[in-house]
Scaffold this active site. Structure first.
Site, short mmCIF file in Angstrom:
data_model
loop_
_atom_site.label_atom_id
_atom_site.label_comp_id
_atom_site.label_asym_id
_atom_site.label_seq_id
_atom_site.Cartn_x
_atom_site.Cartn_y
_atom_site.Cartn_z
N SER A 31 2.27 -2.71 1.68
CA SER A 31 2.85 -1.46 2.14
C SER A 31 1.92 -0.61 2.99
O SER A 31 2.37 0.28 3.70
CB SER A 31 3.36 -0.63 0.96
OG SER A 31 2.27 -0.14 0.20
N LYS A 82 -0.61 5.47 -0.76
CA LYS A 82 0.13 5.79 0.46
C LYS A 82 -0.64 6.83 1.26
O LYS A 82 -1.56 7.48 0.76
CB LYS A 82 1.52 6.37 0.14
CG LYS A 82 2.38 5.53 -0.77
CD LYS A 82 2.83 4.25 -0.14
CE LYS A 82 3.65 3.44 -1.16
NZ LYS A 82 3.70 2.04 -0.85
#
Length: 173
Positions: free
Chosen positions: A39, A84
Site C-alpha cells: 500500500s 500511511k
C-alpha cells in the site's frame, strides 16, 4: 560458595538491565517495523524494515507528508498496525477527484504516488484531532478514502529510517 555464583548473578543482572532498557526504548522511543503490504509502494516496499520515532508525538507535530504508524480505526479489525502518509491536517478541507488530491481547493503535488487515484473522496473538513491518511499506492491501499478519517489518538509513531534491505538504507522521505 558465594564467590562461585557471583559471575552468574552478575550475568543475570546484566540481562535484566538489558531487557528493561529494551522495553523502555520500544515503549517510549521507537522500534523496528516491517511493511506487510504494497500500500505504500513505491516509497516503502513489501518486506522493508524501518525504524519508527515515537518521541515526535510528545515534542513535535504531525505534518503533511509524514508517514505515520497507527492502530487502524474501527471497523477495521487487524492485528497489525497500519502505515500511511498524512495528507489532510486538522481544519483543512480534503477532496480527491479527477485523479488529484485537493487541499482547501488547491491541488496537492505528490511526486511519491504510484499512480493517480481512480476514486472520489470528500470533500470533507477535518476537525481538530482528525487526519486524512492515504497510501502512496493509492488505488491498492486500505486508507481514509475507504474507512474515513483518522483520530490523532490512534497514531503512535512516524517512520523515519529504512534499515532493510541494505541497498536502500536511509531516511524515508
Amino acid at each position: 560458595m558465594a564467590e562461585k555464583w557471583r559471575p552468574w548473578i552478575t550475568l543475570l543482572k546484566d540481562i535484566a538491565y538489558g531487557v528493561l532498557l529494551w522495553l523502555v526504548i520500544i515503549t517510549f522511543v521507537g522500534q523496528v517495523r516491517e511493511v506487510p503490504s504494497g500500500s505504500m509502494e513505491p516509497t516503502i516496499l513489501v518486506g522493508d524494515r524501518f525504524w519508527t520515532d515515537k518521541l515526535f508525538l510528545r515534542f513535535g507535530t504531525i505534518r503533511r507528508g509524514d508517514i505515520v504508524v497507527f492502530d487502524p480505526p474501527p471497523p477495521i479489525q487487524s492485528p497489525y498496525p497500519y502505515i500511511k502518509r498524512v495528507i489532510g491536517l486538522p481544519g483543512e478541507t480534503v477532496e480527491v477527484r479527477d485523479g488529484q488530491v485537493f487541499i482547501d481547493g488547491e491541488p496537492l503535488v505528490e511526486p511519491y504516488i504510484a499512480e493517480a487515484p481512480r476514486y472520489r473522496f470528500g470533500p470533507v473538513t477535518l476537525a481538530e484531532d482528525e487526519y486524512v491518511v492515504l497510501g502512496d499506492n493509492r488505488n491498492l491501499s486500505n486508507d481514509s478514502h475507504e474507512w474515513g478519517l483518522l483520530n490523532r489518538d490512534r497514531i503512535f509513531a512516524r517512520a523515519v529510517y529504512r534499515i532493510w534491505p541494505f541497498d536502500r538504507i536511509g531516511p524515508i522521505r
